[in-house]
Design a protein around this motif. Sequence first.
Motif, mmCIF file in Angstrom:
data_model
loop_
_atom_site.group_PDB
_atom_site.id
_atom_site.type_symbol
_atom_site.label_atom_id
_atom_site.label_comp_id
_atom_site.label_asym_id
_atom_site.label_seq_id
_atom_site.Cartn_x
_atom_site.Cartn_y
_atom_site.Cartn_z
ATOM 1 N N THR A 110 0.849 -1.184 0.000
ATOM 2 C CA THR A 110 0.000 0.000 0.000
ATOM 3 C C THR A 110 0.886 1.236 0.000
ATOM 4 N N GLY A 111 0.284 2.398 -0.108
ATOM 5 C CA GLY A 111 1.074 3.632 -0.139
ATOM 6 C C GLY A 111 0.184 4.849 0.054
ATOM 7 N N THR A 112 0.752 6.010 -0.205
ATOM 8 C CA THR A 112 0.041 7.274 0.001
ATOM 9 C C THR A 112 -0.961 7.553 -1.108
ATOM 10 N N TYR A 113 -0.623 7.155 -2.330
ATOM 11 C CA TYR A 113 -1.436 7.483 -3.496
ATOM 12 C C TYR A 113 -1.886 6.206 -4.219
ATOM 13 N N TRP A 114 -3.140 6.218 -4.643
ATOM 14 C CA TRP A 114 -3.563 5.240 -5.646
ATOM 15 C C TRP A 114 -3.115 5.803 -6.995
ATOM 16 N N HIS A 115 -2.389 5.016 -7.757
ATOM 17 C CA HIS A 115 -1.771 5.544 -8.972
ATOM 18 C C HIS A 115 -2.034 4.622 -10.151
ATOM 19 N N THR A 126 1.394 8.659 -29.345
ATOM 20 C CA THR A 126 1.167 7.974 -28.074
ATOM 21 C C THR A 126 0.857 9.004 -26.994
ATOM 22 N N ILE A 127 -0.197 8.741 -26.265
ATOM 23 C CA ILE A 127 -0.553 9.597 -25.131
ATOM 24 C C ILE A 127 -0.431 8.761 -23.864
ATOM 25 N N VAL A 128 0.390 9.242 -22.934
ATOM 26 C CA VAL A 128 0.553 8.592 -21.632
ATOM 27 C C VAL A 128 -0.164 9.440 -20.595
ATOM 28 N N ARG A 129 -1.014 8.823 -19.820
ATOM 29 C CA ARG A 129 -1.764 9.558 -18.792
ATOM 30 C C ARG A 129 -1.443 8.987 -17.416
ATOM 31 N N GLY A 130 -1.535 9.831 -16.416
ATOM 32 C CA GLY A 130 -1.313 9.400 -15.043
ATOM 33 C C GLY A 130 -2.378 9.968 -14.122
ATOM 34 N N GLU A 131 -2.674 9.234 -13.067
ATOM 35 C CA GLU A 131 -3.658 9.687 -12.088
ATOM 36 C C GLU A 131 -3.192 9.288 -10.699
ATOM 37 N N TRP A 132 -3.328 10.199 -9.752
ATOM 38 C CA TRP A 132 -2.973 9.941 -8.365
ATOM 39 C C TRP A 132 -4.164 10.327 -7.489
ATOM 40 N N GLY A 137 -9.271 12.036 -0.781
ATOM 41 C CA GLY A 137 -9.989 12.486 -1.962
ATOM 42 C C GLY A 137 -9.252 13.463 -2.861
ATOM 43 N N ARG A 138 -8.020 13.839 -2.538
ATOM 44 C CA ARG A 138 -7.267 14.705 -3.443
ATOM 45 C C ARG A 138 -6.882 13.918 -4.694
ATOM 46 N N ARG A 139 -6.860 14.601 -5.823
ATOM 47 C CA ARG A 139 -6.625 13.907 -7.089
ATOM 48 C C ARG A 139 -5.813 14.771 -8.042
ATOM 49 N N TRP A 140 -4.854 14.135 -8.722
ATOM 50 C CA TRP A 140 -4.060 14.786 -9.746
ATOM 51 C C TRP A 140 -4.169 13.971 -11.035
ATOM 52 N N THR A 141 -4.243 14.665 -12.139
ATOM 53 C CA THR A 141 -4.168 13.997 -13.435
ATOM 54 C C THR A 141 -3.070 14.663 -14.258
ATOM 55 N N ALA A 142 -2.398 13.862 -15.079
ATOM 56 C CA ALA A 142 -1.312 14.372 -15.905
ATOM 57 C C ALA A 142 -1.288 13.601 -17.218
ATOM 58 N N TYR A 143 -0.686 14.204 -18.233
ATOM 59 C CA TYR A 143 -0.554 13.505 -19.506
ATOM 60 C C TYR A 143 0.696 13.986 -20.230
ATOM 61 N N ARG A 144 1.140 13.178 -21.170
ATOM 62 C CA ARG A 144 2.196 13.554 -22.106
ATOM 63 C C ARG A 144 1.781 13.061 -23.483
ATOM 64 N N TRP A 314 -0.988 1.051 -5.370
ATOM 65 C CA TRP A 314 -0.654 2.066 -4.379
ATOM 66 C C TRP A 314 0.835 2.360 -4.413
ATOM 67 N N THR A 315 1.192 3.622 -4.197
ATOM 68 C CA THR A 315 2.588 4.029 -4.276
ATOM 69 C C THR A 315 2.813 5.267 -3.408
ATOM 70 N N ASP A 316 4.053 5.512 -3.102
ATOM 71 C CA ASP A 316 4.431 6.750 -2.420
ATOM 72 C C ASP A 316 5.007 7.764 -3.412
ATOM 73 N N GLU A 317 5.024 7.401 -4.694
ATOM 74 C CA GLU A 317 5.513 8.298 -5.725
ATOM 75 C C GLU A 317 4.613 9.521 -5.842
ATOM 76 N N LYS A 318 5.181 10.701 -5.785
ATOM 77 C CA LYS A 318 4.391 11.919 -5.832
ATOM 78 C C LYS A 318 3.922 12.205 -7.260
ATOM 79 N N PRO A 319 2.818 12.925 -7.401
ATOM 80 C CA PRO A 319 2.310 13.248 -8.740
ATOM 81 C C PRO A 319 3.336 14.007 -9.566
ATOM 82 N N ARG A 320 3.442 13.621 -10.844
ATOM 83 C CA ARG A 320 4.370 14.279 -11.774
ATOM 84 C C ARG A 320 3.925 13.971 -13.199
ATOM 85 N N ILE A 321 4.431 14.701 -14.141
ATOM 86 C CA ILE A 321 4.119 14.439 -15.538
ATOM 87 C C ILE A 321 4.762 13.115 -15.950
ATOM 88 N N PRO A 322 4.007 12.199 -16.540
ATOM 89 C CA PRO A 322 4.573 10.882 -16.874
ATOM 90 C C PRO A 322 5.562 10.957 -18.051
#
Length: 322
Positions: A110-115, A126-132, A137-144, A314-322
């Motif tokens: 388990t970890g801090t973020y569901w990712h 190619t589009i890579v998307r990420g969600e944390w 209930g805090r949420r981040w979305t990112a894409y490249r 689950w991960t402890d990796e912080k939100p970032r652009i993938p």
Amino acid sequence: MNDLRPLRDYHDAQPDPAPHEVARMRARLAAHTAAQAVPRRTRHQTRHQTRHRTRHRIRPAWGLALAGAVAAGTVAVAQTGGEPGGGPARAESARTVLLAAAQRAETAPTGTYWHVRASNSSGSRTIVRGEWITLDGRRWTAYRDSAPGPGVKAAEIHRLKGLAPMPVSVLGPDPSLSALLKLPTDPRTLRALAERNAPKDGGPHYVTEALIGLLAEQPTTPKVRAAAFRALATTPGTRSLGRTSDPRGRAGAGLAFTFTAPRAPAATPTPAPTASSEIRLVVDTGSSQVLARTVSTAKGELVNDTTVYLFTGWTDEKPRIP
């Protein structure tokens, strides 16, 4: 099961033993050692005992060698589906694959973020998307985007509030985070929940898609993911596609879920034809990760839509652009 793969590879790389030569040399060495260990006057008296001890000492060694050979052979069968005696290879059953993945999912960290990090490709783009998502209930979305259109940024990250829309889930459309985290961990109860919440027009594939959503996309606990794998193992008509790889070349086990549904009645009195659809997964049973999901429908409609999952869990990796 993948943890045993090095044992299988090591065993397969060894030359075939020569049992009669091993037995003969062990017997000679043991007899010589025993003869040197007693006084000359007692050697004749103890010759019979020495032979008995030699046989006794060899037997455990042969038992261990045989057990090792059998164990390695069992691993080979489990990994490749081959039959004892050199028979034709067969793929692992879909049930075996799903239950193996369930066992590993149950102990996932388990970890801090569901990712979730995933990619979709079309031609050279190619589009890579990420969600944390955090437990509060805090949420981040990112894409490249490898080929963004005019005026569109190649990569972005945003902080949002609330879950993304979920048209398909075991709880019905758009469940809450707290409800997803409190789902039952019994496979039968989980399947029954999905069946009860399926809309009337959801189609025969709704329950399967809802369970797959828990494996590949939706935030939940390791034990619930394990229950989703076990619930899928009871899905009628599930087929194993054997060892395969995803579009990135990662090895996994292939699974197919096929569904048919009656189309609208034709104007002629002939029976209405059926429309078919299929969901295919590539699953790494060693990590319980869904590596890829492909949705195919009848000819003339969507032919092949593939999502490649780079990470789900689950991960402890912080939100970032993938």
